[in-house]
Design a protein around this motif. Sequence first.
Motif, PDB file in Angstrom:
ATOM      1  N   MET A 299      -1.972   9.269  19.286  1.00  0.00           N
ATOM      2  CA  MET A 299      -2.453   8.980  20.613  1.00  0.00           C
ATOM      3  C   MET A 299      -2.359   7.358  20.917  1.00  0.00           C
ATOM      4  SD  MET A 299      -5.612  11.441  21.564  1.00  0.00           S
ATOM      5  CE  MET A 299      -6.086  10.708  22.984  1.00  0.00           C
ATOM      6  N   VAL A 300      -2.912   6.566  19.866  1.00  0.00           N
ATOM      7  CA  VAL A 300      -2.773   5.284  20.235  1.00  0.00           C
ATOM      8  C   VAL A 300      -1.301   4.594  20.087  1.00  0.00           C
ATOM      9  CG1 VAL A 300      -3.614   3.101  19.020  1.00  0.00           C
ATOM     10  CG2 VAL A 300      -5.253   4.845  19.087  1.00  0.00           C
ATOM     11  N   ALA A 301      -0.654   5.034  19.062  1.00  0.00           N
ATOM     12  CA  ALA A 301       0.818   4.676  18.683  1.00  0.00           C
ATOM     13  C   ALA A 301       1.580   5.164  19.910  1.00  0.00           C
ATOM     14  CB  ALA A 301       1.268   5.601  17.389  1.00  0.00           C
ATOM     15  N   ASP A 302       1.386   6.369  20.552  1.00  0.00           N
ATOM     16  CA  ASP A 302       2.162   6.562  21.639  1.00  0.00           C
ATOM     17  C   ASP A 302       1.997   6.011  22.827  1.00  0.00           C
ATOM     18  OD1 ASP A 302       3.480   8.703  20.240  1.00  0.00           O
ATOM     19  OD2 ASP A 302       2.357  10.427  20.937  1.00  0.00           O
ATOM     20  N   SER A 303       0.527   5.657  22.741  1.00  0.00           N
ATOM     21  CA  SER A 303       0.012   4.898  24.142  1.00  0.00           C
ATOM     22  C   SER A 303       0.691   3.533  24.229  1.00  0.00           C
ATOM     23  CB  SER A 303      -1.286   4.752  24.182  1.00  0.00           C
ATOM     24  OG  SER A 303      -1.874   3.815  23.406  1.00  0.00           O
ATOM     25  N   VAL A 304       0.869   2.902  22.794  1.00  0.00           N
ATOM     26  CA  VAL A 304       1.572   1.431  22.917  1.00  0.00           C
ATOM     27  C   VAL A 304       3.073   1.686  23.336  1.00  0.00           C
ATOM     28  CG1 VAL A 304       2.289  -0.153  21.685  1.00  0.00           C
ATOM     29  CG2 VAL A 304       0.028   0.544  21.440  1.00  0.00           C
ATOM     30  N   LYS A 305       3.662   2.913  22.701  1.00  0.00           N
ATOM     31  CA  LYS A 305       5.185   3.164  22.805  1.00  0.00           C
ATOM     32  C   LYS A 305       5.384   3.180  24.531  1.00  0.00           C
ATOM     33  CE  LYS A 305       6.795   5.718  19.528  1.00  0.00           C
ATOM     34  NZ  LYS A 305       6.838   6.765  18.637  1.00  0.00           N
ATOM     35  N   ALA A 306       4.230   4.164  25.062  1.00  0.00           N
ATOM     36  CA  ALA A 306       4.515   4.565  26.656  1.00  0.00           C
ATOM     37  C   ALA A 306       4.334   3.044  27.461  1.00  0.00           C
ATOM     38  CB  ALA A 306       3.315   5.403  26.972  1.00  0.00           C
ATOM     39  N   LEU A 307       3.262   2.173  27.022  1.00  0.00           N
ATOM     40  CA  LEU A 307       3.216   0.812  27.590  1.00  0.00           C
ATOM     41  C   LEU A 307       4.574   0.292  27.698  1.00  0.00           C
ATOM     42  CD1 LEU A 307      -0.192  -0.483  26.569  1.00  0.00           C
ATOM     43  CD2 LEU A 307       0.568  -0.314  28.924  1.00  0.00           C
ATOM     44  N   VAL A 308       5.018  -0.068  26.377  1.00  0.00           N
ATOM     45  CA  VAL A 308       5.932  -0.957  26.217  1.00  0.00           C
ATOM     46  C   VAL A 308       7.504  -0.341  26.933  1.00  0.00           C
ATOM     47  CG1 VAL A 308       7.770  -1.566  24.423  1.00  0.00           C
ATOM     48  CG2 VAL A 308       5.240  -1.826  24.050  1.00  0.00           C
ATOM     49  N   ASN A 309       7.608   1.018  26.917  1.00  0.00           N
ATOM     50  CA  ASN A 309       8.889   1.469  27.547  1.00  0.00           C
ATOM     51  C   ASN A 309       8.240   2.071  29.130  1.00  0.00           C
ATOM     52  OD1 ASN A 309      10.281   0.927  25.045  1.00  0.00           O
ATOM     53  ND2 ASN A 309       9.245   2.924  24.468  1.00  0.00           N
ATOM     54  N   THR A 310       7.385   1.684  29.682  1.00  0.00           N
ATOM     55  CA  THR A 310       6.718   2.170  30.544  1.00  0.00           C
ATOM     56  C   THR A 310       7.275   3.806  30.719  1.00  0.00           C
ATOM     57  OG1 THR A 310       8.537   1.342  31.997  1.00  0.00           O
ATOM     58  CG2 THR A 310       6.451   0.149  32.108  1.00  0.00           C
ATOM     59  N   ASP A 311       6.829   4.534  29.893  1.00  0.00           N
ATOM     60  CA  ASP A 311       7.260   5.947  29.863  1.00  0.00           C
ATOM     61  C   ASP A 311       6.071   6.715  30.268  1.00  0.00           C
ATOM     62  OD1 ASP A 311       7.679   8.434  28.582  1.00  0.00           O
ATOM     63  OD2 ASP A 311       8.610   7.805  27.049  1.00  0.00           O
ATOM     64  N   ALA A 312       6.247   7.117  31.522  1.00  0.00           N
ATOM     65  CA  ALA A 312       5.177   7.996  32.266  1.00  0.00           C
ATOM     66  C   ALA A 312       4.969   9.409  31.635  1.00  0.00           C
ATOM     67  CB  ALA A 312       5.376   8.072  33.645  1.00  0.00           C
ATOM     68  N   ALA A 313       5.900   9.963  31.098  1.00  0.00           N
ATOM     69  CA  ALA A 313       5.914  11.184  30.558  1.00  0.00           C
ATOM     70  C   ALA A 313       4.950  11.109  29.204  1.00  0.00           C
ATOM     71  CB  ALA A 313       7.023  11.871  30.580  1.00  0.00           C
ATOM     72  N   LEU A 314       5.229  10.257  28.456  1.00  0.00           N
ATOM     73  CA  LEU A 314       4.531  10.022  27.140  1.00  0.00           C
ATOM     74  C   LEU A 314       3.158   9.717  27.460  1.00  0.00           C
ATOM     75  CD1 LEU A 314       4.966  10.198  24.078  1.00  0.00           C
ATOM     76  CD2 LEU A 314       5.413   7.666  24.076  1.00  0.00           C
ATOM     77  N   ALA A 315       2.770   8.892  28.508  1.00  0.00           N
ATOM     78  CA  ALA A 315       1.275   8.593  28.922  1.00  0.00           C
ATOM     79  C   ALA A 315       0.800   9.830  29.310  1.00  0.00           C
ATOM     80  CB  ALA A 315       1.505   7.536  30.053  1.00  0.00           C
ATOM     81  N   GLN A 316       1.266  10.481  29.968  1.00  0.00           N
ATOM     82  CA  GLN A 316       0.582  11.784  30.247  1.00  0.00           C
ATOM     83  C   GLN A 316       0.230  12.806  29.254  1.00  0.00           C
ATOM     84  OE1 GLN A 316      -0.400  12.061  33.678  1.00  0.00           O
ATOM     85  NE2 GLN A 316      -1.662  13.893  32.453  1.00  0.00           N
ATOM     86  N   LYS A 317       1.284  12.760  28.254  1.00  0.00           N
ATOM     87  CA  LYS A 317       0.999  13.513  27.140  1.00  0.00           C
ATOM     88  C   LYS A 317      -0.249  12.960  26.169  1.00  0.00           C
ATOM     89  CE  LYS A 317       2.558  14.475  22.406  1.00  0.00           C
ATOM     90  NZ  LYS A 317       1.821  13.679  21.726  1.00  0.00           N
ATOM     91  N   VAL A 318      -0.452  11.742  26.227  1.00  0.00           N
ATOM     92  CA  VAL A 318      -1.530  11.415  25.568  1.00  0.00           C
ATOM     93  C   VAL A 318      -2.822  11.399  26.398  1.00  0.00           C
ATOM     94  CG1 VAL A 318      -2.777   8.865  24.935  1.00  0.00           C
ATOM     95  CG2 VAL A 318      -0.388   9.259  24.566  1.00  0.00           C
ATOM     96  N   ILE A 319      -2.571  11.607  27.769  1.00  0.00           N
ATOM     97  CA  ILE A 319      -4.150  11.816  28.680  1.00  0.00           C
ATOM     98  C   ILE A 319      -4.270  13.204  28.259  1.00  0.00           C
ATOM     99  CG2 ILE A 319      -4.735  11.960  31.011  1.00  0.00           C
ATOM    100  CD1 ILE A 319      -2.825   9.426  31.507  1.00  0.00           C
ATOM    101  N   SER A 320      -3.405  14.262  28.041  1.00  0.00           N
ATOM    102  CA  SER A 320      -3.727  15.496  27.882  1.00  0.00           C
ATOM    103  C   SER A 320      -4.189  15.729  26.619  1.00  0.00           C
ATOM    104  CB  SER A 320      -2.364  16.554  27.912  1.00  0.00           C
ATOM    105  OG  SER A 320      -1.607  15.952  29.130  1.00  0.00           O
ATOM    106  N   ASP A 321      -3.856  15.047  25.611  1.00  0.00           N
ATOM    107  CA  ASP A 321      -4.239  14.907  24.177  1.00  0.00           C
ATOM    108  C   ASP A 321      -5.802  14.730  24.219  1.00  0.00           C
ATOM    109  OD1 ASP A 321      -1.748  15.618  23.166  1.00  0.00           O
ATOM    110  OD2 ASP A 321      -1.590  13.899  22.330  1.00  0.00           O
ATOM    111  N   ASP A 322      -6.332  14.097  25.078  1.00  0.00           N
ATOM    112  CA  ASP A 322      -7.603  13.667  25.015  1.00  0.00           C
ATOM    113  C   ASP A 322      -8.630  14.673  25.183  1.00  0.00           C
ATOM    114  OD1 ASP A 322      -9.625  11.532  24.776  1.00  0.00           O
ATOM    115  OD2 ASP A 322     -10.276  11.907  26.677  1.00  0.00           O
ATOM    116  N   VAL A 323      -8.054  15.712  25.753  1.00  0.00           N
ATOM    117  CA  VAL A 323      -8.998  17.121  26.148  1.00  0.00           C
ATOM    118  C   VAL A 323      -8.990  17.784  24.955  1.00  0.00           C
ATOM    119  CG1 VAL A 323      -9.085  19.103  27.462  1.00  0.00           C
ATOM    120  CG2 VAL A 323      -7.933  17.264  28.436  1.00  0.00           C
ATOM    121  N   VAL A 324      -8.049  17.818  23.917  1.00  0.00           N
ATOM    122  CA  VAL A 324      -8.030  18.453  22.647  1.00  0.00           C
ATOM    123  C   VAL A 324      -9.019  17.702  21.623  1.00  0.00           C
ATOM    124  CG1 VAL A 324      -6.590  19.094  20.704  1.00  0.00           C
ATOM    125  CG2 VAL A 324      -5.605  19.022  22.928  1.00  0.00           C
ATOM    126  N   MET A 325      -8.962  16.244  21.869  1.00  0.00           N
ATOM    127  CA  MET A 325      -9.996  15.451  21.108  1.00  0.00           C
ATOM    128  C   MET A 325     -11.475  15.709  21.282  1.00  0.00           C
ATOM    129  SD  MET A 325      -8.503  13.727  18.781  1.00  0.00           S
ATOM    130  CE  MET A 325      -9.242  12.245  18.380  1.00  0.00           C
TER     131      MET A 325
END
Lengths: 236, 236
Positions: free
Chosen positions: B31-57
């Motif tokens: 999640m942390v690695a993906d969040s940084v990737k999403a920030l750097v590439n402004t990748d909204a879909a990846l950001a959304q995946k991280v946000i969904s993962d939080d429910v699992v956590m």
Amino acid sequence: MASTHLLSAFDEELQYLMRRISEMGGMAEQMVADSVKALVNTDAALAQKVISDDVVMDAAELDIGEKAVIVIARRQPVAADLREIIGALRIASDLERVGDMGKNNAKRVMAVQGTGVPRKLARGLEHLSELALLQLKEVLDVYSTRSAEKAKSIRDRDEEIDAMYTSLFRELLTYMMEDPRNITTCTHLLFCAKNIERVGDHATNIAETIYYMTTGAPPEGERPKEDLTSSFGAEE
Amino acid sequence: MASTHLLSAFDEELQYLMRRISEMGGMAEQMVADSVKALVNTDAALAQKVISDDVVMDAAELDIGEKAVIVIARRQPVAADLREIIGALRIASDLERVGDMGKNNAKRVMAVQGTGVPRKLARGLEHLSELALLQLKEVLDVYSTRSAEKAKSIRDRDEEIDAMYTSLFRELLTYMMEDPRNITTCTHLLFCAKNIERVGDHATNIAETIYYMTTGAPPEGERPKEDLTSSFGAEE
């Protein structure tokens, strides 16, 4: 419930945990309130007091953790009694982090000393911390009375704090944009505002723990959003 | 130690908790690695995946908490076995918060979308997160091997992350001062940098918990400082 069994030594041990948690709660409130006072008045001595208090909080959390493990090992409690002790561990951890928020604010006092805190921003910080501390105080009162319903209602109304935090966040950005000389101070105040907003989050955590202690289940329903500023600026 | 007793059902229950924690650890890193990737590439879909993962956590932490209480009630463990379970509760809570850091970064992707993240700042964020994630990975490895000495050595070397965070903090302030149009984006990146730095703090917490699980005592000596930027600007 803890009050229905006859093992009085166990009751005394639970009472000890509850008393320690109340002490931590009182100190956590004081640290946050003092940290805001220290910021607003750039009072380095008060800031230093808050930083020292944090050592006491850390020791209190460790003590509660050690005592909890000893009580579980000695009394082998089940059901509500066990939840009581697990809950005490969780609440101690949240209160320790509330203290950390106070300490972190206090450490920023030196950084804003040069410029001071503009009056309007000071009022915003004070108001935000009043709201967050009121929520913490109420949740600590609920800890004494163990009302699951009241715990749930506190958890469900973090919104006022969030709205106030968002407006303060916006105001801080405006100050920075108006004059680059405000940037360093306002950056520290942004983190202070965030710290205070997190006091509200910890109060919410504690409310959830009390609900769990009382009912044996986590509260139902989506938890309210913690931070509305994370997408702020998205439309700009 | 957990391996010396013969109660195999209890062993299986401990194994279950360890497996769940490993899963949470892997997901938190991702999640942390993906969040940084999403920030750097402004990748909204990846950001959304991280946000969904939080429910699992969140669900995983709840599950570990419930199972831990059941195991304590059923097996009434003492000493190292009890510390094993109390430790699992603490580690699950730290990992859940690491996931929160990823989620919080992900939620800021929208806010920086307009301007994007300047290349130099992106490199800084990536480097900071590599260091923090390396520390988290190592501490999760130590969780498998239970080396108290190794746990202590991880706890004692958070300094590299702190130094890098401080330098990134300084750079972000410079960007803001150079051009007020950078302020909104850089403010969000400041919080992202802070979130990543806190991943390192949680790794340190976990190292302390492992030390406690293995030895029954908290690590001796002052914990290294978490955030050197709090007094940054004090001399200005």
